[in-house]
Design an enzyme around this catalytic site. Structure first.
Site, short mmCIF file in Angstrom:
data_model
loop_
_atom_site.label_atom_id
_atom_site.label_comp_id
_atom_site.label_asym_id
_atom_site.label_seq_id
_atom_site.Cartn_x
_atom_site.Cartn_y
_atom_site.Cartn_z
N LYS A 1 0.83 -1.22 0.00
CA LYS A 1 0.00 0.00 0.00
C LYS A 1 0.87 1.27 0.00
CE LYS A 1 -2.19 -1.06 3.86
NZ LYS A 1 -1.60 -2.36 4.25
N ARG B 1 -9.48 0.50 9.16
CA ARG B 1 -9.04 -0.86 9.49
C ARG B 1 -10.08 -1.60 10.31
NH1 ARG B 1 -3.12 0.45 9.08
NH2 ARG B 1 -1.94 -1.49 9.19
N ARG C 1 11.92 -6.32 5.31
CA ARG C 1 11.79 -4.86 5.10
C ARG C 1 12.69 -4.09 6.08
NH1 ARG C 1 5.95 -2.13 4.91
NH2 ARG C 1 5.79 -2.79 7.07
N ARG D 1 11.68 -1.97 11.43
CA ARG D 1 10.60 -1.45 12.27
C ARG D 1 10.32 -2.45 13.38
NH1 ARG D 1 5.70 0.24 8.25
NH2 ARG D 1 4.52 -0.81 9.88
N ARG E 1 0.00 -9.06 13.61
CA ARG E 1 -0.56 -8.05 12.69
C ARG E 1 -1.44 -8.73 11.64
NH1 ARG E 1 4.39 -5.02 10.46
NH2 ARG E 1 2.88 -3.69 9.40
#
Ligand code: AMP
Length: 213
Positions: free
Chosen positions: A13, A87, A126, A159, A170
């Site tokens: 996204k 969400r 990531r 992160r 998540r």
């Protein structure tokens, strides 16, 4: 044209929003980015959000909705992309109400579909620059010098919520609270299901074709 980019963590996204902002001159409203920026500046909002984010949980609806309201009110006519919001169903309902009040319309909800194994490998690999936010991947897009941003020389880190144990939570939160919104937007005839796998440019072309058809 106003868009909502929808999908699980790791669906792309943020990456696709960057393309859309550059090529179609739209304003990016990412609730995750807004929280991370508040955390970096150590504001009260940032401290509150951190308690939830680091554990992979959702920040309470009223906090997120208030923040988005402020952003939508400051648009002054520019097209927008919502990324990471809504969400939950209460957030989606609040958004509909807000858009109504502000005389704004959502044109399309772009839902990016990516298989779980791909999501997990994208998220665990990531890495992001603490200073400028540039995004890397340990396998597919490594930095030239380990831990140093190619763009600005800033420190490149993982992160806290991209750690493997948090990713599972998540994805679970996504399945339970967020995925049901697919039906919500399908019922509004706004949903565009886009294959989010493959090269980022190819995904962007699919989105562009779908929203301009
Ligand atoms: P993202 O960068 O979109 O993956 O968001 C990172 C984290 O920020 C999420 O895991 C949540 O903790 C929080 N967050 C972002 N957007 C929302 C939202 N719409 N509702 C609740 N929490 C959110």
């Amino acid at each position: 044209m106003n868009l909502l980019l929808f999908g699980p963590p790791g669906a792309g996204k943020g990456t696709q929003s960057t393309f859309l902002v550059e090529k179609l001159d739209m304003r990016h409203i990412s609730t995750g980015d807004l929280f991370r920026s508040a955390m970096k500046n150590n504001t009260e909002l940032g401290q509150k959000a951190k308690q939830y984010m680091d554990k992979g949980q959702l920040v309470p609806d009223e906090i997120v909705i208030g923040m988005v309201e402020e952003k939508l009110k400051s648009l002054s006519g520019q097209s927008f992309i919502l990324d990471g919001f809504p969400r939950t169903e209460p957030q989606a309902q609040a958004l509909d109400k807000l858009l109504d009040q502000l005389n704004l319309k959502l044109d399309w909800v772009v839902s990016l579909s990516v298989p779980d194994e791909t999501l997990i490998s994208r998220l665990t690999g990531r890495r992001v620059c603490k200073a400028c936010g540039a995004v890397y991947h340990t396998d597919s897009k490594p930095t030239q010098k380990e831990g140093v941003c190619d763009v600005c020389g800033g420190e490149v880190i993982q992160r806290a919520d991209d750690k493997e144990e948090v990713i599972k939570d998540r994805l679970e939160v996504y399945r339970k609270n967020t995925a049901p919104l697919i039906d919500y937007y399908q019922a509004q005839n706004k949903l565009l299901d886009i294959d989010g796998t493959g090269a980022t440019e190819a995904v962007f072309e699919r989105i562009k074709e779908a929203v301009t058809k």
